[in-house]
Design an enzyme around this catalytic site. Structure first.
Site, mmCIF file in Angstrom:
data_model
loop_
_atom_site.group_PDB
_atom_site.id
_atom_site.type_symbol
_atom_site.label_atom_id
_atom_site.label_comp_id
_atom_site.label_asym_id
_atom_site.label_seq_id
_atom_site.Cartn_x
_atom_site.Cartn_y
_atom_site.Cartn_z
ATOM 1 N N GLY A 1 -14.796 -10.632 25.998
ATOM 2 C CA GLY A 1 -15.540 -9.536 26.007
ATOM 3 C C GLY A 1 -14.953 -8.158 25.586
ATOM 4 O O GLY A 1 -13.812 -7.715 25.451
ATOM 5 N N GLY B 1 -10.859 -9.073 23.503
ATOM 6 C CA GLY B 1 -10.577 -10.384 22.741
ATOM 7 C C GLY B 1 -11.765 -11.583 22.952
ATOM 8 O O GLY B 1 -12.642 -10.883 23.472
ATOM 9 N N ARG C 1 0.858 -0.975 -0.160
ATOM 10 C CA ARG C 1 0.178 0.186 -0.100
ATOM 11 C C ARG C 1 1.027 1.251 0.039
ATOM 12 O O ARG C 1 0.555 2.562 0.322
ATOM 13 C CB ARG C 1 -1.000 0.319 1.318
ATOM 14 C CG ARG C 1 -0.261 0.184 2.721
ATOM 15 C CD ARG C 1 -1.487 -0.432 3.669
ATOM 16 N NE ARG C 1 -2.449 -0.187 3.859
ATOM 17 C CZ ARG C 1 -3.182 -0.120 4.923
ATOM 18 N NH1 ARG C 1 -3.341 -1.010 5.700
ATOM 19 N NH2 ARG C 1 -4.192 0.752 5.022
ATOM 20 N N ALA D 1 -12.443 -8.665 13.280
ATOM 21 C CA ALA D 1 -13.376 -8.552 14.242
ATOM 22 C C ALA D 1 -13.343 -7.163 15.479
ATOM 23 O O ALA D 1 -15.069 -6.995 15.590
ATOM 24 C CB ALA D 1 -13.054 -10.021 15.303
ATOM 25 N N GLY D 2 -12.791 -6.124 15.395
ATOM 26 C CA GLY D 2 -12.445 -5.252 15.662
ATOM 27 C C GLY D 2 -13.505 -4.252 15.743
ATOM 28 O O GLY D 2 -14.966 -3.752 15.222
ATOM 29 N N ASP D 3 -13.274 -4.087 13.282
ATOM 30 C CA ASP D 3 -14.343 -3.647 13.166
ATOM 31 C C ASP D 3 -15.593 -4.076 13.114
ATOM 32 O O ASP D 3 -16.768 -3.064 12.907
ATOM 33 C CB ASP D 3 -14.214 -3.000 11.719
ATOM 34 C CG ASP D 3 -12.563 -3.079 11.541
ATOM 35 O OD1 ASP D 3 -12.293 -2.090 11.545
ATOM 36 O OD2 ASP D 3 -11.729 -3.375 10.281
HETATM 37 O O1 CKP Z 1 -9.351 -4.431 13.605
HETATM 38 P P1 CKP Z 1 -9.731 -5.227 13.293
HETATM 39 O O2 CKP Z 1 -9.347 -6.196 12.689
HETATM 40 O O3 CKP Z 1 -11.343 -5.434 12.746
HETATM 41 O O4 CKP Z 1 -9.284 -5.167 11.086
HETATM 42 C C1 CKP Z 1 -8.953 -5.212 10.100
HETATM 43 C C2 CKP Z 1 -8.660 -4.613 8.552
HETATM 44 O O5 CKP Z 1 -8.020 -2.014 7.727
HETATM 45 C C3 CKP Z 1 -8.562 -4.973 8.483
HETATM 46 O O6 CKP Z 1 -9.727 -5.290 6.702
HETATM 47 C C4 CKP Z 1 -7.047 -4.249 7.245
HETATM 48 O O7 CKP Z 1 -7.638 -3.757 5.852
HETATM 49 C C5 CKP Z 1 -7.507 -3.161 7.890
HETATM 50 O O8 CKP Z 1 -7.659 -3.599 9.132
HETATM 51 C C6 CKP Z 1 -5.785 -3.312 7.664
HETATM 52 O O9 CKP Z 1 -5.539 -1.714 7.026
HETATM 53 O O10 CKP Z 1 -5.099 -3.769 8.850
HETATM 54 MG MG MG Z 2 -9.266 -3.173 15.272
#
Ligand code: CKP
Ligand code: MG
Length: 310
Positions: free
Chosen positions: A228, A225, A104, A253-255
């Site tokens: 909870g 995580g 990226r 999962a965070g999103d």
């Molecule tokens: O914190 P999460 O695991 O929910 O985030 C996942 C996202 O944007 C994933 O879609 C990835 O593309 C990212 O976090 C990132 O840039 O690391």
């Molecule tokens: Mg996250």
């Protein structure tokens, strides 16, 4: 009217079933923390808009087509012909453990700037009810960081509620860099979301949640995580255990958690119901492959309570 406005980089995502060096097949999709949240919120029936930049290429078309298909408003996103859409590789190693690699640097997504945000906030009509920003966008470079700063400033003036997910990414910047960028935003943030280990980005206090509340944040939601999540606010502390589901893929999962939490906020339900919805949407993401593909719609929210037979 937009319920949720968010900004960030969304990439084409390649998911392999083993090490990439061995070749084989890959599933192709899209990934980006902020658009994951926008999709999650849109699936629950709210109006979500994503501000971001994609390249004039097939990965960019995939991103735009996917977000459009999920009902995410792209009015203030744009295509940049001078840079490629970023890519993210998820190589499955063992069980649910993925090796994540970004491609990226110098991407179109990192060309997001304050002018993109200005267009969104200058549009006719009421301001977004919620602005959601994350540390990932801030880590992409000076211009994306300035885009977040401008979004927070404009949202503050407009009276939108502002949510910050720390979302620390070691591959993009250090804890020290993240702290220097995110701490100045705190006086304008209403809702902070962080995992336990991310709280140190925001404060040096030994008891971070009360420190953030005294700094003016209204609610601090901490993710633990598998243990909870906890919400801290002036009205007290609420804890919810994680929902027990088979762990298939924890990325996203965070999103998903954030999408549930913000959906609850948009519905005007109390902190305890918001947390219930957040652990539920988080569980959907953990139990399904992909960052956002398994997120529930409104009717499916209750599936984990009753099972498919209802
Ligand atoms: O914190 P999460 O695991 O929910 O985030 C996942 C996202 O944007 C994933 O879609 C990835 O593309 C990212 O976090 C990132 O840039 O690391
Ligand atoms: Mg996250």
């Amino acid at each position: 009217m937009t319920d949720l406005l968010t900004l960030g980089e969304t990439m084409a995502a390649f998911r392999t079933t083993g090490p990439l060096r061995l070749g084989g097949t890959a599933g192709i999709s899209v990934a980006g923390s902020e658009s994951n949240v926008a999709i999650g919120v849109a699936r629950l029936g709210h109006r979500a808009a994503w501000v971001g930049v994609t390249g004039a290429d097939e990965p960019g078309e995939l991103v735009r087509r996917t977000l459009r298909a999920e009902g995410v408003d792209l009015t203030w996103s744009r295509v940049d012909t001078a840079a490629p859409t970023g890519l993210i590789l998820f190589e499955n190693r063992v069980a649910d453990i993925n090796r994540v690699t970004y491609h990226r640097s110098f991407s179109a997504g990192s060309r997001l700037g304050p002018a993109d945000v200005t267009r969104a906030f200058d549009a006719p009509g009421p301001p977004p009810r919620l602005l959601h920003v994350t540390g990932i966008t801030c880590a992409l470079g000076v211009e994306p960081y300035q885009a977040v700063v401008e979004a927070v400033r404009r949202a503050r003036v407009a009276g939108s509620t502002i949510c910050l997910d720390v979302n620390h990414r070691n591959r993009l910047w250090s804890l020290t860099e993240a702290a220097a960028a995110l701490r100045p935003l705190l006086p304008s943030i209403d809702l902070v979301i962080a995992s336990d280990d991310e709280l140190a980005v925001l404060t040096d206090a030994t008891d971070p949640a009360p420190a953030l509340l005294s700094a003016g944040v209204t609610e601090v939601v901490v993710k633990h995580g598998a243990d909870g999540a906890t919400s801290h606010s002036a009205t007290g502390t609420i804890h919810r255990p994680a929902r027990t589901v088979p762990v298939v893929d924890t990325v996203g999962a965070g999103d998903a958690f954030v999408a549930g939490l913000l959906s609850g906020w948009l519905d005007g339900v109390d902190a305890s119901a918001r947390l219930d919805r957040a652990v539920t949407t988080g569980a959907f993401a953990v139990a399904s492959r992909g960052d956002w593909e398994g997120l529930p719609d409104r009717a499916e929210l209750a599936l984990l309570d009753h099972g498919p037979g209802g």
